[in-house]
Write a protein that holds these residues in place. Structure first.
Motif, PDB file in Angstrom:
ATOM      1  N   GLU A  68       0.829  -1.080  -0.142  1.00  0.00           N
ATOM      2  CA  GLU A  68      -0.054  -0.072  -0.119  1.00  0.00           C
ATOM      3  C   GLU A  68       0.893   1.360  -0.044  1.00  0.00           C
ATOM      4  OE1 GLU A  68      -3.456   2.308   2.845  1.00  0.00           O
ATOM      5  OE2 GLU A  68      -3.121   0.201   3.022  1.00  0.00           O
ATOM      6  N   ALA A  69       1.953   1.325   0.720  1.00  0.00           N
ATOM      7  CA  ALA A  69       2.652   2.346   0.834  1.00  0.00           C
ATOM      8  C   ALA A  69       3.070   2.684  -0.456  1.00  0.00           C
ATOM      9  CB  ALA A  69       3.841   2.283   2.033  1.00  0.00           C
ATOM     10  N   ILE A  70       3.848   1.683  -1.306  1.00  0.00           N
ATOM     11  CA  ILE A  70       4.342   1.712  -2.554  1.00  0.00           C
ATOM     12  C   ILE A  70       3.627   2.327  -3.554  1.00  0.00           C
ATOM     13  CG2 ILE A  70       5.195   0.635  -4.522  1.00  0.00           C
ATOM     14  CD1 ILE A  70       6.381  -1.466  -2.703  1.00  0.00           C
ATOM     15  N   ALA A  71       2.042   1.869  -3.301  1.00  0.00           N
ATOM     16  CA  ALA A  71       1.029   2.390  -4.410  1.00  0.00           C
ATOM     17  C   ALA A  71       0.776   3.804  -4.121  1.00  0.00           C
ATOM     18  CB  ALA A  71      -0.063   1.521  -4.030  1.00  0.00           C
ATOM     19  N   VAL A  72       0.789   4.172  -2.773  1.00  0.00           N
ATOM     20  CA  VAL A  72       0.346   5.729  -2.284  1.00  0.00           C
ATOM     21  C   VAL A  72       1.612   6.285  -2.885  1.00  0.00           C
ATOM     22  CG1 VAL A  72       0.339   7.187  -0.340  1.00  0.00           C
ATOM     23  CG2 VAL A  72      -0.976   4.993  -0.359  1.00  0.00           C
ATOM     24  N   GLU A  73       2.772   6.327  -2.925  1.00  0.00           N
ATOM     25  CA  GLU A  73       3.754   6.915  -3.315  1.00  0.00           C
ATOM     26  C   GLU A  73       3.704   7.020  -4.872  1.00  0.00           C
ATOM     27  OE1 GLU A  73       7.211   9.234  -3.368  1.00  0.00           O
ATOM     28  OE2 GLU A  73       5.866   8.669  -1.677  1.00  0.00           O
ATOM     29  N   LEU A  74       3.652   5.884  -5.520  1.00  0.00           N
ATOM     30  CA  LEU A  74       3.593   5.876  -6.861  1.00  0.00           C
ATOM     31  C   LEU A  74       2.387   6.640  -7.448  1.00  0.00           C
ATOM     32  CD1 LEU A  74       4.616   4.825  -9.365  1.00  0.00           C
ATOM     33  CD2 LEU A  74       3.276   2.814  -9.287  1.00  0.00           C
ATOM     34  N   GLY A  75       1.184   6.286  -6.692  1.00  0.00           N
ATOM     35  CA  GLY A  75       0.291   7.161  -7.165  1.00  0.00           C
ATOM     36  C   GLY A  75       0.208   8.632  -7.006  1.00  0.00           C
ATOM     37  N   GLY A  76       0.779   9.162  -5.779  1.00  0.00           N
ATOM     38  CA  GLY A  76       0.807  10.428  -5.549  1.00  0.00           C
ATOM     39  C   GLY A  76       1.643  11.216  -6.614  1.00  0.00           C
ATOM     40  N   ARG A  77       2.777  10.553  -7.018  1.00  0.00           N
ATOM     41  CA  ARG A  77       3.491  11.096  -8.048  1.00  0.00           C
ATOM     42  C   ARG A  77       3.117  11.278  -9.182  1.00  0.00           C
ATOM     43  NH1 ARG A  77       9.809   9.495  -7.205  1.00  0.00           N
ATOM     44  NH2 ARG A  77       9.959   9.592  -4.641  1.00  0.00           N
ATOM     45  N   GLU A 128      -9.824  -2.448  -4.917  1.00  0.00           N
ATOM     46  CA  GLU A 128      -9.176  -2.433  -3.772  1.00  0.00           C
ATOM     47  C   GLU A 128      -7.876  -1.345  -3.713  1.00  0.00           C
ATOM     48  OE1 GLU A 128      -8.112  -6.155  -2.341  1.00  0.00           O
ATOM     49  OE2 GLU A 128     -10.122  -6.947  -2.810  1.00  0.00           O
ATOM     50  N   ILE A 129      -7.715  -0.401  -4.243  1.00  0.00           N
ATOM     51  CA  ILE A 129      -6.848   0.737  -4.328  1.00  0.00           C
ATOM     52  C   ILE A 129      -6.893   1.474  -2.868  1.00  0.00           C
ATOM     53  CG2 ILE A 129      -6.676   0.933  -6.879  1.00  0.00           C
ATOM     54  CD1 ILE A 129      -7.857   3.572  -6.447  1.00  0.00           C
ATOM     55  N   PRO A 130      -5.659   1.707  -2.405  1.00  0.00           N
ATOM     56  CA  PRO A 130      -5.850   2.502  -1.347  1.00  0.00           C
ATOM     57  C   PRO A 130      -6.496   3.719  -1.124  1.00  0.00           C
ATOM     58  CG  PRO A 130      -3.396   2.084  -1.815  1.00  0.00           C
ATOM     59  CD  PRO A 130      -4.290   1.544  -3.079  1.00  0.00           C
ATOM     60  N   GLY A 131      -7.300   4.022  -0.138  1.00  0.00           N
ATOM     61  CA  GLY A 131      -8.325   5.196   0.080  1.00  0.00           C
ATOM     62  C   GLY A 131      -7.727   6.386  -0.326  1.00  0.00           C
ATOM     63  N   ARG A 132      -6.513   6.763   0.136  1.00  0.00           N
ATOM     64  CA  ARG A 132      -5.859   7.735  -0.060  1.00  0.00           C
ATOM     65  C   ARG A 132      -5.633   8.188  -1.747  1.00  0.00           C
ATOM     66  NH1 ARG A 132       0.272   9.696   1.984  1.00  0.00           N
ATOM     67  NH2 ARG A 132       0.454  11.609   0.692  1.00  0.00           N
ATOM     68  N   ILE A 133      -5.391   7.172  -2.352  1.00  0.00           N
ATOM     69  CA  ILE A 133      -5.392   7.258  -3.756  1.00  0.00           C
ATOM     70  C   ILE A 133      -6.732   7.540  -4.449  1.00  0.00           C
ATOM     71  CG2 ILE A 133      -4.695   6.095  -6.087  1.00  0.00           C
ATOM     72  CD1 ILE A 133      -2.602   4.729  -4.539  1.00  0.00           C
ATOM     73  N   ALA A 134      -7.459   6.961  -3.892  1.00  0.00           N
ATOM     74  CA  ALA A 134      -9.053   7.115  -4.670  1.00  0.00           C
ATOM     75  C   ALA A 134      -9.747   8.557  -4.248  1.00  0.00           C
ATOM     76  CB  ALA A 134      -9.856   6.211  -4.023  1.00  0.00           C
ATOM     77  N   GLU A 135      -9.130   8.983  -3.045  1.00  0.00           N
ATOM     78  CA  GLU A 135      -9.666  10.282  -2.847  1.00  0.00           C
ATOM     79  C   GLU A 135      -8.862  11.479  -3.632  1.00  0.00           C
ATOM     80  OE1 GLU A 135      -8.658  10.756   1.623  1.00  0.00           O
ATOM     81  OE2 GLU A 135     -10.290   9.412   1.962  1.00  0.00           O
ATOM     82  N   GLU A 136      -7.628  11.387  -3.825  1.00  0.00           N
ATOM     83  CA  GLU A 136      -7.004  12.215  -4.380  1.00  0.00           C
ATOM     84  C   GLU A 136      -7.265  12.336  -6.142  1.00  0.00           C
ATOM     85  OE1 GLU A 136      -2.622  12.007  -4.163  1.00  0.00           O
ATOM     86  OE2 GLU A 136      -2.621  12.360  -1.982  1.00  0.00           O
TER      87      GLU A 136
END
Length: 226
Positions: A68-77, A128-136
């Motif tokens: 999840e931490a990897i996905a959040v960092e990748l998605g954020g970028r 099932e993507i992390p909620g933070r990514i979905a919100e952004e």
């Protein structure tokens, strides 16, 4: 060795370590992008990402505690890059172009970004993507909706706000549907044909609505209905 030289050497070591760490993070994120594209987010694992990056799982865990931490960092970028691109595409200068040129100015960078980063769609629309990514991503979609709706607000002032929102949402939905086909097409003539077909479809929809005749001031004017 002088005291000044010694202090300079000490300062350089953290910078070298930081540079190595940034390169390792970039390596892991690229590996994650490859795995997410191949397997999907849900089926991906940290072990698979480590194998793709040619590192041990222990090395991966030095930088990221879990998938999840990897996905959040990748998605954020990726979302940050996409936001910047939206800002560069939806400028007053571009919005003043005739419709065909406007289409090229707005769509070409967005299509190119997604072709270069196929993981964007795979990650943003996966299950099932992390909620933070979905919100952004939802915030990014809302921003895009505002930009597209501004066209209809300007050219269709007599339509209801609800109708203008619907038209903006339909335009975005058509683009996303066409983008899926573009990404599935082989790079080269097949992909170029898919891009051209998407633009033809959107021009056919938008042309009668907002027209494409530039005024002396450069703004688009709605083509009167016969």
């Amino acid at each position: 060795m002088s005291e000044e030289t010694s202090e300079s050497s000490v300062e350089q070591k953290p910078r070298r370590r930081q540079a190595r760490g940034e390169r390792r993070i970039a390596q892991l994120l690229q590996a994650a992008a490859n795995v997410f594209c191949s397997n999907g987010y849900t089926a991906a694992s940290t072990n698979a990402i480590a194998r793709e990056a040619s590192v041990s799982p222990g090395t991966l865990y030095q930088y990221f505690p879990n998938k999840e931490a990897i996905a959040v960092e990748l998605g954020g970028r990726l979302l940050h890059q996409m936001r910047e691109m939206h800002g560069q595409a939806f400028t007053d200068a571009n919005l003043a172009l005739p419709l065909p040129e406007l289409m090229d100015a707005v769509l070409d960078p967005m299509i190119e970004f997604n072709c270069q980063n196929p993981v964007f769609l795979a990650l943003m629309h996966g299950s099932e993507i992390p909620g933070r990514i979905a919100e952004e991503h939802d915030a990014l979609h809302a921003s895009l909706l505002v930009s597209v709706r501004s066209l209809f607000d300007h050219h269709l002032p007599d339509h209801t706000p609800e109708d203008r929102v619907l038209k903006a949402e339909m335009t975005i939905a058509v683009f996303k549907g066409g983008l899926t086909l573009i990404l599935a097409a082989a790079e080269g003539p097949e992909r170029d044909a898919a891009v051209a077909e998407l633009k033809t479809l959107l021009l056919g929809y938008l042309g009668p609505l907002i027209g494409g005749t530039p005024t002396a001031a450069g703004a688009l004017t709605t083509t009167p209905s016969p």
